[in-house]
Design an enzyme around this catalytic site. Structure first.
Site, PDB file in Angstrom:
ATOM      1  N   HIS A 364       0.890  -0.903  -0.075  1.00  0.00           N
ATOM      2  CA  HIS A 364       0.034  -0.071   0.110  1.00  0.00           C
ATOM      3  C   HIS A 364       1.089   1.601   0.029  1.00  0.00           C
ATOM      4  O   HIS A 364       0.499   2.145  -1.191  1.00  0.00           O
ATOM      5  CB  HIS A 364      -0.675  -0.660   1.159  1.00  0.00           C
ATOM      6  CG  HIS A 364      -1.761  -1.325   1.500  1.00  0.00           C
ATOM      7  ND1 HIS A 364      -2.217  -1.923   2.555  1.00  0.00           N
ATOM      8  CD2 HIS A 364      -1.597  -2.383   0.445  1.00  0.00           C
ATOM      9  CE1 HIS A 364      -2.669  -3.016   2.799  1.00  0.00           C
ATOM     10  NE2 HIS A 364      -2.536  -3.343   0.951  1.00  0.00           N
ATOM     11  N   ARG A 471      -8.417   3.224  -8.705  1.00  0.00           N
ATOM     12  CA  ARG A 471      -8.515   2.567  -8.246  1.00  0.00           C
ATOM     13  C   ARG A 471      -8.981   2.804  -6.472  1.00  0.00           C
ATOM     14  O   ARG A 471      -8.078   3.657  -6.152  1.00  0.00           O
ATOM     15  CB  ARG A 471      -6.751   2.143  -7.280  1.00  0.00           C
ATOM     16  CG  ARG A 471      -6.316   1.234  -8.419  1.00  0.00           C
ATOM     17  CD  ARG A 471      -4.512   0.963  -8.042  1.00  0.00           C
ATOM     18  NE  ARG A 471      -4.191   0.210  -9.075  1.00  0.00           N
ATOM     19  CZ  ARG A 471      -2.737   0.290  -9.770  1.00  0.00           C
ATOM     20  NH1 ARG A 471      -3.189   1.920 -10.453  1.00  0.00           N
ATOM     21  NH2 ARG A 471      -2.545  -0.478 -10.272  1.00  0.00           N
ATOM     22  N   ARG A 507     -13.017   1.313 -10.390  1.00  0.00           N
ATOM     23  CA  ARG A 507     -13.224   0.411 -10.632  1.00  0.00           C
ATOM     24  C   ARG A 507     -13.360  -0.086  -9.383  1.00  0.00           C
ATOM     25  O   ARG A 507     -12.709   0.507  -7.886  1.00  0.00           O
ATOM     26  CB  ARG A 507     -11.622  -0.387 -10.413  1.00  0.00           C
ATOM     27  CG  ARG A 507     -11.561  -2.050 -10.418  1.00  0.00           C
ATOM     28  CD  ARG A 507      -9.796  -2.531 -10.361  1.00  0.00           C
ATOM     29  NE  ARG A 507      -9.517  -2.330  -8.917  1.00  0.00           N
ATOM     30  CZ  ARG A 507      -7.623  -2.479  -9.481  1.00  0.00           C
ATOM     31  NH1 ARG A 507      -6.857  -3.073 -10.212  1.00  0.00           N
ATOM     32  NH2 ARG A 507      -7.217  -2.166  -7.812  1.00  0.00           N
ATOM     33  N   GLU A 606      -8.173 -10.510 -15.983  1.00  0.00           N
ATOM     34  CA  GLU A 606      -6.966 -10.351 -14.978  1.00  0.00           C
ATOM     35  C   GLU A 606      -6.303 -11.748 -15.253  1.00  0.00           C
ATOM     36  O   GLU A 606      -5.342 -12.145 -14.788  1.00  0.00           O
ATOM     37  CB  GLU A 606      -6.735  -9.136 -14.005  1.00  0.00           C
ATOM     38  CG  GLU A 606      -6.966  -8.191 -13.800  1.00  0.00           C
ATOM     39  CD  GLU A 606      -7.008  -7.810 -12.691  1.00  0.00           C
ATOM     40  OE1 GLU A 606      -5.872  -6.962 -12.347  1.00  0.00           O
ATOM     41  OE2 GLU A 606      -8.044  -7.578 -11.714  1.00  0.00           O
ATOM     42  N   ASN A 629      -0.804  -6.453 -14.914  1.00  0.00           N
ATOM     43  CA  ASN A 629       0.589  -6.532 -13.535  1.00  0.00           C
ATOM     44  C   ASN A 629      -0.029  -8.426 -13.536  1.00  0.00           C
ATOM     45  O   ASN A 629       0.278  -8.945 -13.080  1.00  0.00           O
ATOM     46  CB  ASN A 629      -0.273  -5.479 -12.627  1.00  0.00           C
ATOM     47  CG  ASN A 629       0.551  -4.112 -12.869  1.00  0.00           C
ATOM     48  OD1 ASN A 629       0.549  -3.859 -13.421  1.00  0.00           O
ATOM     49  ND2 ASN A 629      -0.440  -3.795 -12.286  1.00  0.00           N
ATOM     50  N   ASP A 630      -1.809  -8.131 -13.098  1.00  0.00           N
ATOM     51  CA  ASP A 630      -2.663  -9.788 -12.683  1.00  0.00           C
ATOM     52  C   ASP A 630      -1.354 -10.566 -14.154  1.00  0.00           C
ATOM     53  O   ASP A 630      -1.479 -11.664 -13.765  1.00  0.00           O
ATOM     54  CB  ASP A 630      -3.158  -9.646 -11.703  1.00  0.00           C
ATOM     55  CG  ASP A 630      -3.583  -9.029 -10.370  1.00  0.00           C
ATOM     56  OD1 ASP A 630      -2.758  -9.449  -9.891  1.00  0.00           O
ATOM     57  OD2 ASP A 630      -4.510  -8.084 -10.585  1.00  0.00           O
ATOM     58  N   ARG A 640       4.013 -11.128  -8.852  1.00  0.00           N
ATOM     59  CA  ARG A 640       4.786  -9.874  -9.465  1.00  0.00           C
ATOM     60  C   ARG A 640       5.408  -9.464  -8.157  1.00  0.00           C
ATOM     61  O   ARG A 640       5.743  -8.107  -8.021  1.00  0.00           O
ATOM     62  CB  ARG A 640       3.133  -8.834  -9.636  1.00  0.00           C
ATOM     63  CG  ARG A 640       2.125  -9.048  -8.519  1.00  0.00           C
ATOM     64  CD  ARG A 640       0.953  -8.527  -8.992  1.00  0.00           C
ATOM     65  NE  ARG A 640       0.946  -6.796  -8.873  1.00  0.00           N
ATOM     66  CZ  ARG A 640      -0.101  -6.085  -9.105  1.00  0.00           C
ATOM     67  NH1 ARG A 640      -1.660  -7.439  -9.475  1.00  0.00           N
ATOM     68  NH2 ARG A 640      -0.457  -4.901  -8.748  1.00  0.00           N
ATOM     69  N   CYS A 677      -4.592  -1.504 -18.726  1.00  0.00           N
ATOM     70  CA  CYS A 677      -3.652  -0.063 -17.548  1.00  0.00           C
ATOM     71  C   CYS A 677      -3.195  -0.865 -16.393  1.00  0.00           C
ATOM     72  O   CYS A 677      -2.851   0.015 -15.444  1.00  0.00           O
ATOM     73  CB  CYS A 677      -5.597  -0.277 -16.954  1.00  0.00           C
ATOM     74  SG  CYS A 677      -6.091  -1.467 -16.268  1.00  0.00           S
TER      75      CYS A 677
HETATM   76  C1  PEP Z   1      -3.445  -4.867 -12.677  1.00  0.00           C
HETATM   77  O1  PEP Z   1      -2.859  -6.241 -11.660  1.00  0.00           O
HETATM   78  O2  PEP Z   1      -2.516  -5.064 -13.976  1.00  0.00           O
HETATM   79  C2  PEP Z   1      -3.785  -3.885 -12.419  1.00  0.00           C
HETATM   80  C3  PEP Z   1      -3.620  -2.844 -13.431  1.00  0.00           C
HETATM   81  O3  PEP Z   1      -5.020  -3.650 -10.928  1.00  0.00           O
HETATM   82  P1  PEP Z   1      -3.893  -3.657  -9.691  1.00  0.00           P
HETATM   83  O4  PEP Z   1      -2.074  -3.629 -10.513  1.00  0.00           O
HETATM   84  O5  PEP Z   1      -3.762  -2.649  -9.207  1.00  0.00           O
HETATM   85  O6  PEP Z   1      -4.007  -5.176  -9.022  1.00  0.00           O
HETATM   86 MG    MG Z   2      -4.304  -6.384 -10.459  1.00  0.00          MG
END
Ligand code: PEP
Ligand code: MG
Length: 747
Positions: A364, A471, A507, A606, A629-630, A640, A677
């Site tokens: 965080h 977010r 989101r 994701e 990212n996920d 990750r 994103c």
């Molecule tokens: C992602 O997973 O790419 C994403 C944008 O969400 P977060 O990074 O908040 O999991």
């Molecule tokens: Mg994510």
């Protein structure tokens, strides 16, 4: 034959204190100390080795070895018995040194004549500064009592070294906290910053390690521990009842504060002549040393709790509070072991950079640092023990490197880097109001990611067309209690107001996995990233999502509204979540609240499964946004947040690009608007490749909009596509080298 000699450690410390009080140079002091220890221990030899650099120990003083070897004899970390003690931090005690594993014969010292050897690490707060050695000709194994006495002396020597008592000639005897130190950590947030250290938790300095009235010291310790216990009980009675994390920590505090073992060890230290604060610090140091060896996360947390508790106790004993009277520099770089999102937000935009010993990319604190656009380096091991308030410091968030007290050449190189960045920023500012149109005439829509009200001012400055990912969990994470619907709706309304009609895609709450709300019951999961998170929690316990959807509709006050659900893995999850939205709209309509003039409801892609969802899903969703990212972590099965694997697989790996192309093609077939994103959208090379394979909307952190736009405006997507295809056809694992070649001069 094994013989025991008794040593009076109080007497030894008493003599040590007298040496400390003498007006002598550092070398003289060290010489006197080795002399008196040899006398008290009734050994022929006592030597002190100190580190001259990270992995070389130097003999700095000796009683009994050849004097000409002082400052000449050097050992690598792990070399010989001394090097072994330094590396392991563990005492070596043997009655036959030459026959002991690791023994190294050093002719210049004349030590082959000595049979017995005891080496004790000189440690301060878990950091090894050197090794204290006693040796004797007679074959004898030192008793536990004797080892303990030497350990106590070593602790005092470490404390004195910290205070600069042994400053003399050469690197091994240079003053502490004055040399340049380089820390290699990991990138938490890119960017470069130059400033001065501000310690989140100022260290307590113990200036009186030796005491001559143990009864008085015991009394002081008992009084301080009592004050500590009362304080912990008070914190426990006022702690938020649902805050499991806080309760867990406070329970651990209480357990340690009442621990007989902890108390007994400190009492024994005092009886051997240490002051109450030195006894606390000795135990703290031992806990820190253990921390370095423990990998179990639960145990590590508890050792951290003990460390925090020791700091509290030291503050009570010394009267040194959180407020040290130091003034925050005008260009503060925050240094902390770790920090929560709310605390970091409290510092706000004052900070020029943040360096943490722990932390993680997805923590965080990292998310807040990103929102505040301040460079962040994580995993800068030991920086809280090395840095002092006000030290000059350079933070290179791009490389994950920190220069503490840098020398002039490093400062000059860093200044050049910052100047280049400033120049680039100027270039980006000049294209801020121009579209992200490629050389082949294709327009790419660039949006920004946000999560805090503090992010919104960047919308104007960055040149982003809107907020592609807001977010919402950050508002939940930075509070100690569940936010109320009215609070959320007011905040979302302010976000939309600040966006001045530009699209903001909210989101819904993405919690679980790494994002744990302090006030919600924590669920123990063996594999949280694959566990009960995001839309899965929302559908199983819909109360919070319903409240959030209502807050969003109310915040829109009849304006356009855009919402997406995180971590949808199959069509039904989207259908059910969308049904919740429909119900919320109906409720609001009945209550007489205005409904949004337009509403788009999308899903985040994701998990690989969603790429193969039935056609009906692609027709049903209003839009899709790839959470790269996920998606990438599940595609490559590489966590990750795990430093060991997270950089292993390139986003430009042909498998991943081919997979994204497949999603692009499916969206094209069904006219489903698609965006990307994840963090990769904000990396110019990756962004150009995503555009080349058909992605038309990218959402990224605000600072990336300029660099991405700049490269897109210099790129012909048809040519780049060709480069990618050729590299793939030629059997490359990643298209990066070829793409880099093509983009040379455009970045
Ligand atoms: C992602 O997973 O790419 C994403 C944008 O969400 P977060 O990074 O908040 O999991
Ligand atoms: Mg994510």
């Amino acid at each position: 034959m094994t013989q025991h000699f008794e040593t009076d450690s109080r007497q030894m410390l008493g003599r040590l204190r007298a040496v400390m009080a003498e007006d002598a140079a550092g070398q003289q002091r060290l010489d006197r100390i080795t002399q008196l220890i040899a006398e008290e221990m009734r050994t022929e030899v006592c030597s002190i080795y100190l580190f001259r650099d990270e992995d070389t120990l130097e003999l700095c003083a000796t009683e009994g070895l050849k004097p000409e070897s002082v400052h000449e004899t050097r050992l690598k970390l792990g070399e010989g018995l001394v090097g072994r003690v330094a590396r392991s931090g563990v005492v070596v005690n043997t009655d036959d040194a030459p026959a002991t594993r690791g023994f190294r014969y050093m002719p210049e010292t004349g030590e082959e004549a000595y049979s017995s050897f005891m080496g004790v690490p000189i440690q301060r707060l878990g950091e090894t500064l050197g090794v204290l050695v006693v040796q004797s000709k007679q074959s004898r194994r030192f008793s536990d009592e004797e080892i303990y006495a030497v350990e106590v002396v070593a602790m005092v020597i470490a404390e004195m070294a910290e205070l600069g008592a042994f400053v003399g000639e050469g690197a091994a005897m240079s003053a502490r906290h004055q040399q340049p130190v380089l820390f290699r950590g990991a990138t938490g947030q890119e960017g470069a910053a130059r400033g001065h250290v501000w310690l989140h938790e100022p260290r307590v300095v113990v200036t009186n390690p030796i005491a001559d009235d143990p009864a008085r010291e015991l009394e002081r310790l008992h009084e301080a521990v009592e004050t500590l216990r009362v304080g912990v009980d008070r914190m426990l009675s006022t702690a938020a009842s649902g805050d499991n994390e806080q309760l867990k920590v406070l329970e651990a505090y209480r357990m340690f504060a009442n621990s007989k073992g902890w108390m007994r060890r400190m009492e024994e230290d005092i009886e051997r002549g240490l002051s109450a604060e030195a006894a606390v610090e000795k135990e703290q140091s031992a806990a820190r040393a253990r921390m370095g060896q423990v990998t179990d996360p639960y145990l590590r947390e508890r050792l951290h709790d003990l460390d925090d508790l020791s700091n509290r106790l030291l503050r009570i004993l010394t009267g040194q509070g959180q407020e040290t009277g130091a003034e925050m520099p005008t260009d503060p770089i925050l240094i902390a072991r770790n920090i929560g999102p709310a605390e970091l937000l409290d510092y706000g935009r004052k900070l020029k950079g943040v360096v943490l010993e722990e932390g993680s990319v997805g923590s965080h604190a990292a998310i807040v640092a990103r929102a505040l656009a301040i460079p962040l380096v994580i995993h800068a091991s030991r920086i809280t023990t090395e840095a002092l308030n006000g030290d000059h410091i350079l933070v290179d968030g791009d490389q994950g490197v920190v220069h503490l007290r840098p020398d002039d050449s490093v400062v000059a190189a860093f200044r050049d880097k910052m100047a280049m960045q400033a120049q680039a920023q100027e270039r980006y500012a000049s294209i801020r109001d121009k579209p992200a149109e490629t050389l082949c005439g294709q327009r790419i829509s660039l949006h920004m990611n946000a999560g805090l009200m503090a992010d919104l001012p960047s919308l104007e400055g960055s040149g982003a067309e809107g907020v592609g990912l807001f977010r919402t969990e950050l508002q939940f994470l930075v509070r100690a209690h569940m936010p109320k619907r009215a609070e959320l709706s007011e905040l979302y309304a302010r976000v939309m107001d600040a966006a001045h009609g530009k699209r903001v895609c909210f989101r819904t709450l993405d919690i679980g996995s790494d994002k744990v709300l302090p006030y919600m019951k924590a669920v123990e999961e063996p594999n949280p990233a694959l566990g009960w998170r995001a839309v899965r929690v929302a559908l199983d316990k819909p109360g919070v999502m319903r409240m959030q959807l209502q807050a969003l509709i109310r915040a829109a006050k009849g304006r356009a509204l855009s919402v997406m659900f995180p971590f949808v893995a199959q069509r039904e999850e989207y259908t059910q979540a969308r049904a919740e939205m429909d119900k919320a709209l109906e409720r609001e309509r009945i209550l007489g609240h205005p409904l949004p003039e337009t509403l788009e409801v999308g899903a985040m892609l994701e998990t690989p499964s969603l790429a193969y969802a039935p056609d009906s899903f692609y027709k049903e969703v209003d839009f899709l946004s790839i959470g790269g990212n996920d998606l990438k972590q599940f595609f490559f099965a590489a966590d990750r947040e795990n430093e060991l694997v997270r950089r292993r697989y390139d986003t430009l790996n042909v498998s991943f690009l081919t997979f994204i192309e497949h999603i692009v093609a499916r969206c094209a077939t069904h006219d489903t608007p698609l965006s990307f994103c994840g963090e990769d959208a904000g990396r110019p090379i990756e962004a150009a490749c995503l555009a080349a394979i058909g992605m038309r909307m990218l959402s990224m952190r605000p600072a990336s909009v300029g660099p991405v736009k700049s490269v897109l405006r210099r790129t012909d997507l048809g040519e780049l596509r060709e480069v990618i295809h050729t590299a793939r056809a030629d059997g490359h694992q990643s298209v990066r080298p070829r793409v880099m070649e093509y983009l040379k001069g455009k970045l």
